[in-house]
Design a protein around this motif. Structure first.
Motif, PDB file in Angstrom:
ATOM      1  N   ALA A 175       1.036  -1.702  -0.043  1.00 44.61           N
ATOM      2  CA  ALA A 175      -0.364   0.138   0.456  1.00 44.61           C
ATOM      3  C   ALA A 175       0.491   1.950   0.114  1.00 44.61           C
ATOM      4  CB  ALA A 175      -1.197   0.472   0.983  1.00 44.61           C
ATOM      5  N   LEU A 176       0.683   2.397  -0.488  1.00 41.43           N
ATOM      6  CA  LEU A 176       0.900   3.627  -1.110  1.00 41.43           C
ATOM      7  C   LEU A 176       0.557   4.164   0.230  1.00 41.43           C
ATOM      8  CD1 LEU A 176       1.351   4.041  -4.274  1.00 41.43           C
ATOM      9  CD2 LEU A 176       3.288   3.022  -3.315  1.00 41.43           C
ATOM     10  N   ALA A 177       1.160   5.453   0.946  1.00 42.95           N
ATOM     11  CA  ALA A 177       1.351   6.457   2.203  1.00 42.95           C
ATOM     12  C   ALA A 177       0.472   6.908   1.718  1.00 42.95           C
ATOM     13  CB  ALA A 177       2.106   6.734   2.587  1.00 42.95           C
ATOM     14  N   ALA A 178      -0.976   7.300   2.045  1.00 45.17           N
ATOM     15  CA  ALA A 178      -2.219   8.154   1.906  1.00 45.17           C
ATOM     16  C   ALA A 178      -2.268   9.645   2.101  1.00 45.17           C
ATOM     17  CB  ALA A 178      -3.430   7.383   1.113  1.00 45.17           C
ATOM     18  N   GLU A 179      -3.169  10.066   2.610  1.00 41.27           N
ATOM     19  CA  GLU A 179      -3.478  11.411   3.088  1.00 41.27           C
ATOM     20  C   GLU A 179      -4.691  10.835   3.851  1.00 41.27           C
ATOM     21  OE1 GLU A 179      -3.085  15.712   1.469  1.00 41.27           O
ATOM     22  OE2 GLU A 179      -1.067  15.265   1.241  1.00 41.27           O
ATOM     23  N   SER A 180      -4.941  10.093   4.011  1.00 40.75           N
ATOM     24  CA  SER A 180      -6.159   9.624   5.226  1.00 40.75           C
ATOM     25  C   SER A 180      -6.373   8.257   4.488  1.00 40.75           C
ATOM     26  CB  SER A 180      -7.758  10.093   3.672  1.00 40.75           C
ATOM     27  OG  SER A 180      -8.412   9.954   2.977  1.00 40.75           O
ATOM     28  N   ILE A 181      -7.172   7.768   5.980  1.00 42.83           N
ATOM     29  CA  ILE A 181      -6.870   6.171   6.394  1.00 42.83           C
ATOM     30  C   ILE A 181      -8.577   5.451   6.282  1.00 42.83           C
ATOM     31  CG2 ILE A 181      -6.069   3.850   7.227  1.00 42.83           C
ATOM     32  CD1 ILE A 181      -4.218   5.105   5.349  1.00 42.83           C
ATOM     33  N   LYS A 182      -9.072   4.890   5.855  1.00 42.59           N
ATOM     34  CA  LYS A 182     -10.005   4.222   6.261  1.00 42.59           C
ATOM     35  C   LYS A 182     -10.185   2.691   7.404  1.00 42.59           C
ATOM     36  CE  LYS A 182     -15.388   3.821   5.666  1.00 42.59           C
ATOM     37  NZ  LYS A 182     -16.465   3.553   4.052  1.00 42.59           N
ATOM     38  N   ALA A 183     -10.382   2.522   8.487  1.00 44.13           N
ATOM     39  CA  ALA A 183      -9.820   1.583   8.839  1.00 44.13           C
ATOM     40  C   ALA A 183     -10.843   0.975   9.490  1.00 44.13           C
ATOM     41  CB  ALA A 183      -8.872   1.895   9.810  1.00 44.13           C
ATOM     42  N   PRO A 184     -10.897  -0.214  10.345  1.00 46.98           N
ATOM     43  CA  PRO A 184     -12.119  -1.010  11.538  1.00 46.98           C
ATOM     44  C   PRO A 184     -12.567  -0.046  12.339  1.00 46.98           C
ATOM     45  CG  PRO A 184     -10.383  -2.639  10.402  1.00 46.98           C
ATOM     46  CD  PRO A 184     -10.076  -1.525  10.080  1.00 46.98           C
ATOM     47  N   HIS A 185     -13.282   0.793  11.719  1.00 43.51           N
ATOM     48  CA  HIS A 185     -14.487   1.588  13.024  1.00 43.51           C
ATOM     49  C   HIS A 185     -13.665   2.830  13.191  1.00 43.51           C
ATOM     50  CE1 HIS A 185     -16.851  -1.495  13.880  1.00 43.51           C
ATOM     51  NE2 HIS A 185     -15.784  -2.383  14.343  1.00 43.51           N
ATOM     52  N   VAL A 186     -12.814   3.716  12.028  1.00 46.03           N
ATOM     53  CA  VAL A 186     -12.347   4.602  12.302  1.00 46.03           C
ATOM     54  C   VAL A 186     -11.382   5.370  11.417  1.00 46.03           C
ATOM     55  CG1 VAL A 186     -10.628   4.555  14.512  1.00 46.03           C
ATOM     56  CG2 VAL A 186      -9.320   4.143  12.932  1.00 46.03           C
ATOM     57  N   ASN A 187     -12.087   6.492  10.904  1.00 48.86           N
ATOM     58  CA  ASN A 187     -11.302   7.396   9.712  1.00 48.86           C
ATOM     59  C   ASN A 187     -10.259   8.083  10.030  1.00 48.86           C
ATOM     60  OD1 ASN A 187     -13.489   5.503   7.775  1.00 48.86           O
ATOM     61  ND2 ASN A 187     -14.477   7.021   7.565  1.00 48.86           N
ATOM     62  N   ILE A 188      -9.260   8.258   9.431  1.00 53.37           N
ATOM     63  CA  ILE A 188      -8.153   8.948   9.714  1.00 53.37           C
ATOM     64  C   ILE A 188      -7.301  10.684   8.259  1.00 53.37           C
ATOM     65  CG2 ILE A 188      -5.868   8.867  10.970  1.00 53.37           C
ATOM     66  CD1 ILE A 188      -6.796   5.975  11.654  1.00 53.37           C
ATOM     67  N   SER A 189      -7.596  11.420   8.945  1.00 54.63           N
ATOM     68  CA  SER A 189      -7.093  11.823   8.259  1.00 54.63           C
ATOM     69  C   SER A 189      -6.670  13.576   8.526  1.00 54.63           C
ATOM     70  CB  SER A 189      -8.478  12.508   7.547  1.00 54.63           C
ATOM     71  OG  SER A 189      -9.273  13.587   8.147  1.00 54.63           O
ATOM     72  N   TRP A 190      -5.681  14.275   7.670  1.00 55.51           N
ATOM     73  CA  TRP A 190      -4.930  15.401   8.233  1.00 55.51           C
ATOM     74  C   TRP A 190      -6.354  16.572   8.607  1.00 55.51           C
ATOM     75  CZ3 TRP A 190       0.191  15.110   9.905  1.00 55.51           C
ATOM     76  CH2 TRP A 190       0.669  14.271   9.709  1.00 55.51           C
ATOM     77  N   LEU A 191      -5.582  17.340   9.760  1.00 54.36           N
ATOM     78  CA  LEU A 191      -5.978  18.999   9.160  1.00 54.36           C
ATOM     79  C   LEU A 191      -4.495  19.395   9.523  1.00 54.36           C
ATOM     80  CD1 LEU A 191      -7.966  18.429  12.470  1.00 54.36           C
ATOM     81  CD2 LEU A 191      -9.079  18.163  10.695  1.00 54.36           C
ATOM     82  N   ALA A 192      -4.396  20.178   8.093  1.00 52.27           N
ATOM     83  CA  ALA A 192      -3.309  20.723   7.646  1.00 52.27           C
ATOM     84  C   ALA A 192      -3.609  21.956   6.827  1.00 52.27           C
ATOM     85  CB  ALA A 192      -2.381  19.365   6.861  1.00 52.27           C
ATOM     86  N   PRO A 193      -2.862  23.076   6.448  1.00 55.51           N
ATOM     87  CA  PRO A 193      -2.858  23.615   5.762  1.00 55.51           C
ATOM     88  C   PRO A 193      -2.764  23.791   4.290  1.00 55.51           C
ATOM     89  CG  PRO A 193      -1.365  24.156   6.365  1.00 55.51           C
ATOM     90  CD  PRO A 193      -1.630  22.562   6.571  1.00 55.51           C
ATOM     91  N   GLU A 194      -3.183  23.743   2.903  1.00 51.88           N
ATOM     92  CA  GLU A 194      -2.985  24.000   2.350  1.00 51.88           C
ATOM     93  C   GLU A 194      -1.730  24.412   0.842  1.00 51.88           C
ATOM     94  OE1 GLU A 194      -6.516  26.335  -0.140  1.00 51.88           O
ATOM     95  OE2 GLU A 194      -7.845  24.454   0.528  1.00 51.88           O
ATOM     96  N   LYS A 195      -0.993  25.138   1.861  1.00 48.79           N
ATOM     97  CA  LYS A 195       0.276  25.937   1.489  1.00 48.79           C
ATOM     98  C   LYS A 195       0.980  26.075   3.245  1.00 48.79           C
ATOM     99  CE  LYS A 195      -1.096  27.555  -2.995  1.00 48.79           C
ATOM    100  NZ  LYS A 195      -0.668  28.590  -4.087  1.00 48.79           N
ATOM    101  N   LEU A 196       2.160  25.529   3.579  1.00 49.13           N
ATOM    102  CA  LEU A 196       2.380  25.418   4.599  1.00 49.13           C
ATOM    103  C   LEU A 196       3.242  26.509   4.723  1.00 49.13           C
ATOM    104  CD1 LEU A 196       1.888  24.151   7.625  1.00 49.13           C
ATOM    105  CD2 LEU A 196       4.127  22.945   6.931  1.00 49.13           C
ATOM    106  N   SER A 197       3.370  27.519   5.941  1.00 51.70           N
ATOM    107  CA  SER A 197       4.759  28.476   5.770  1.00 51.70           C
ATOM    108  C   SER A 197       5.678  27.919   6.460  1.00 51.70           C
ATOM    109  CB  SER A 197       3.969  29.818   6.911  1.00 51.70           C
ATOM    110  OG  SER A 197       5.186  30.279   7.143  1.00 51.70           O
ATOM    111  N   ARG A 198       6.990  28.337   5.483  1.00 58.71           N
ATOM    112  CA  ARG A 198       8.377  28.270   5.895  1.00 58.71           C
ATOM    113  C   ARG A 198       8.907  29.010   6.725  1.00 58.71           C
ATOM    114  NH1 ARG A 198       9.212  29.310   0.485  1.00 58.71           N
ATOM    115  NH2 ARG A 198       9.643  27.581  -0.438  1.00 58.71           N
ATOM    116  N   ILE A 199       8.403  30.664   6.299  1.00 54.69           N
ATOM    117  CA  ILE A 199       9.478  30.785   8.244  1.00 54.69           C
ATOM    118  C   ILE A 199       8.547  31.110   9.428  1.00 54.69           C
ATOM    119  CG2 ILE A 199       9.978  32.418   6.188  1.00 54.69           C
ATOM    120  CD1 ILE A 199       7.900  34.520   6.728  1.00 54.69           C
TER     121      ILE A 199
END
Length: 713
Positions: free
Chosen positions: A41-65
């Protein structure tokens, strides 16, 4: 089941899949159907597993400073839950392992948990949805100008009545910009909602202090500086139970009475999460400072302090007595008895003044050695090392040294060699250095033995302040040395000693055989620590040492020099070979985790699961170098009678092998105020009351095992 679930199942290792099958048999059919379709399996940004869904809470663009805060969100099926960092009576918190070459990620920020009842257990965790937050920043990390590529190795446990473990890899890729991070409004709103539930960094609106700490409860007083009283959650589940505390108002303060696990002792501090609505603060209570305050009478009334101090003094006296009695019993152990017997024989032809002087020097050698060992032990414990009494025997170097020592003593007792500095003369000569050295020798040869009364006393020594703790070690040494002192000082006892004669040489030679037996036993211990190569190493060393003594009996000076070289080289080479032998073996090859009698390797999670379903549990804390442990094992625990009792009552029998240093087992022993083996725990089945651990005596009998189940629940 959706495609993401297939990917998750493919990522699960064989061992984890086996544990999943044990925990939730409902998934067996699904696994058998889909396992043949698994592909990497390739690592994804969201996962659906037994009894849980897992996802990121992250910005669309991230500040480097500018640093920002991202999150991992869990959506949880109804009636299922995951765990807080203190999971409560059972379960395990999620584990996060970030891999990023161009960003640094801070520790997890945990939202406010809730108490979740599962039968008679209380867990601390989350239902429906939650998110764990992490601060992320570029800083001075090399490569921070490139896009963010973040990978998270994630483990979790989701439970209802059964539990399903999960493990996966989830990735996050975002472009970097020079300005502020760019967020989708809905995602940022969720992130901010969960961020508001993490502990605040400003000053807490409450002051916490300890009012009372006993073996059954912990009472915390809360003074409200502003607003209302909080709900308190213990952060360290090892020392405070997760159940809701009993709350009562006492004057202007509110007192929270928590129940505490039996036999866990007291840490240097305790931490609590205070919760009011969606706000929370973490606060520490310094138990060491509070205990001193209570002892001086500033935290409680003088009358109560006086009674508590009296109780503490009575408890310390009983611990000192236990240590003293344990030291006396050590004299009867097969390791010590030959040395003590030779010492007794040495005083048969001496004057009263001389034998009294030498007995005191013998006692001084014992007490000095116990003081040094106790100081090293307490120093290592205060530095955070996970050790217990007998820690020196977890080193193959020490075991090999003792094998050599006992072998030399046995050869000396058999008159294979006799010259001025022989071990026999050290043990028996009536001179200051000889008597003091014999006391030192007695402590070292007593190290593998733990007799009755010693476990309680040595366990308490790990939690007491330095002065009373060293008092326990010295009491143990006093018990070890006092028989010889009494015989030397009391004429009526000395008259009971037999008259000198030829029998003394015969007895001396006979005492060599218990020493040879000890050598064989220690070689078995070394074999467990180092595998079969450990046996070969020790046998080769003893063979070459015996050869060197045989060569040394010749009249030729050259041959004598060769004998000395053979002895020194064989000793040096043997000790230098230990690291190489250690590297050539694996832990699985050394430690037996199960056997035909049904004993399984120690696993705290398995104990919790058994208790949750009402199954009785018996835990044997043991070590190969512990004589008492091995006697109990052969005479009681591994007999057909004991096995039948365990099988008839559906007992989970578990073995915690402490032969090699193991911080998990050391911590488990410390939870019950123990730092030596043997320790035997029994958790009754059924109600929460009967599920509390019962500590059995260090010397077991079949009737003790049978009586565990003859009592009315």
């Amino acid at each position: 089941m959706h495609t993401e679930s297939f990917s998750l199942l493919c990522e699960i290792s064989g061992d984890q899949m086996f544990r999943m099958l044990k925990v939730n048999m409902k998934t067996v059919v699904s696994l058998l159907v889909f396992v043949s379709f698994c592909f990497p399996a390739l690592a994804a940004e969201s996962i659906k597993a037994p009894h849980v869904n897992i996802s990121w809470l992250a910005p669309e663009k991230l500040s480097r400073i500018s640093p920002d805060t991202i999150g991992i969100k869990f959506n949880i099926d109804p009636e299922w839950h995951i765990y807080w960092k203190n999971s409560g009576d059972s379960g395990a918190p999620p584990k996060f392992n970030f891999k990023s070459g161009n960003y640094t990620v801070g520790p997890a920020q945990w939202p406010i948990p809730k108490r979740i009842s599962v039968g008679h257990l209380v867990n601390l965790g989350y239902e429906r949805e939650t998110a764990f937050l992490f601060q992320i920043a570029a800083g001075d990390v090399p490569g921070a100008n490139s896009d963010l590529n973040l990978t998270l190795d994630l483990e979790w446990l989701v439970c209802k009545e059964e539990c399903i473990p999960g493990i996966t890899e989830i990735s996050l890729s975002r472009p970097l910009i020079d300005g502020d991070s760019v967020w989708a409004t809905a995602i940022k709103k969720q992130r901010d909602h969960f961020a508001s539930q993490t502990p605040r960094a400003d000053e807490s609106p409450w002051d916490l202090k300890l009012v009372e700490k006993t073996d059954e409860k912990l009472v915390v007083s809360v003074e409200v500086k502003s607003g209302s009283s909080p709900d308190l959650f213990p952060i360290d589940g090892e020392y405070v139970n997760p159940q809701s505390p009993k709350v009562e108002n006492v004057g202007e303060e509110t007192q929270y009475s928590f129940s505490v696990p039996a036999g866990r002792g007291s840490p240097s501090k305790l931490s609590f999460l205070g919760v009011r609505g969606d706000e929370s603060w973490e606060q520490d209570i310094d138990l060491a400072a509070v205990v001193n305050s209570i002892a001086s009478g500033s935290a409680i009334s003088s009358s109560r302090s006086s009674s508590d101090n009296s109780a503490d003094q009575a408890s310390l006296v009983s611990l000192l007595l236990f240590a003293f009695l344990g030291g006396i019993i050590l004299n009867l152990m097969p390791c010590v008895l030959p040395v003590l017997s030779i010492k007794f024989l040495s005083i048969l032809k001496t004057s009263i003044a001389e034998r009294r002087k030498e007995s005191l020097l013998y006692l001084a050698g014992i007490l000095t050695t116990f003081f040094i060992l106790g100081s090293v032990f307490l120093g290592l414990r205060s530095a955070g090392a996970a050790i217990g009494w007998g820690f020196q025997l977890q080193s193959p170097y020490i075991i090999l040294f003792l094998i050599l020592l006992f072998w030399l003593m046995a050869l000396n007792f058999l008159d294979v060699f006799e010259f001025g500095d022989s071990i026999m003369n050290v043990a028996g000569n009536m001179n200051s250095a000889g008597s003091f050295s014999t006391g030192v020798l007695a402590v070292f040869v007593a190290a593998p033995c733990t007799g009755p009364f010693m476990g309680t006393a040595l366990g308490a020594a790990a939690t007491l302040p330095a002065a009373p703790a060293l008092g326990i070690f010295l009491s143990l040494g006093l018990g070890l040395g006092i028989p010889f002192v009494l015989v030397s000082f009391i004429p009526s006892l000395f008259k009971l000693m037999p008259k000198p004669g030829a029998w003394m040489d015969r007895l001396k030679q006979f005492l060599a055989f218990p020493l040879i037996g000890t050598v064989i036993w220690l070689m078995w211990v070394l074999g467990i620590q180092l595998g079969s190569d450990g046996w070969l190493l020790a046998c080769t060393l003893l063979l070459l040492i015996a050869l060197s003594f045989w060569l040394g009996k010749t009249a030729s000076r050259v041959v004598k020099v060769v004998a000395i070289v053979v002895a020194l080289v064989s000793i040096g080479a043997s000790f230098m070979a230990v690291p190489k032998v250690q590297k050539s073996i694996s832990t699985s090859a050394v430690t037996t985790t199960t056997n035909s009698s049904g004993w399984v390797k120690y696993d705290r999670a398995q104990i919790d699961q058994a208790r949750a379903r009402g199954q009785a549990v018996f835990v044997d804390f043991t070590a190969a170098w512990c004589i008492t442990c091995q006697l109990n094992k052969k005479a009681v625990l591994e007999t057909r009678a004991a096995q039948k009792v365990f099988q008839d009552n559906d007992v989970l029998v578990m073995r915690a092998d402490w032969t090699n240093q193991d911080p998990v087992i050391t911590k488990a022993l410390a939870e019950f105020n123990r730092n030596s083996v043997p320790v035997y725990l029994f958790y009754g089945k059924g109600t929460s009351k009967s599920a509390e651990a019962q500590i059995l005596p260090q010397i077991l009998t079949i009737s003790m095992i049978e009586n565990l189940f003859n009592k009315k629940e």
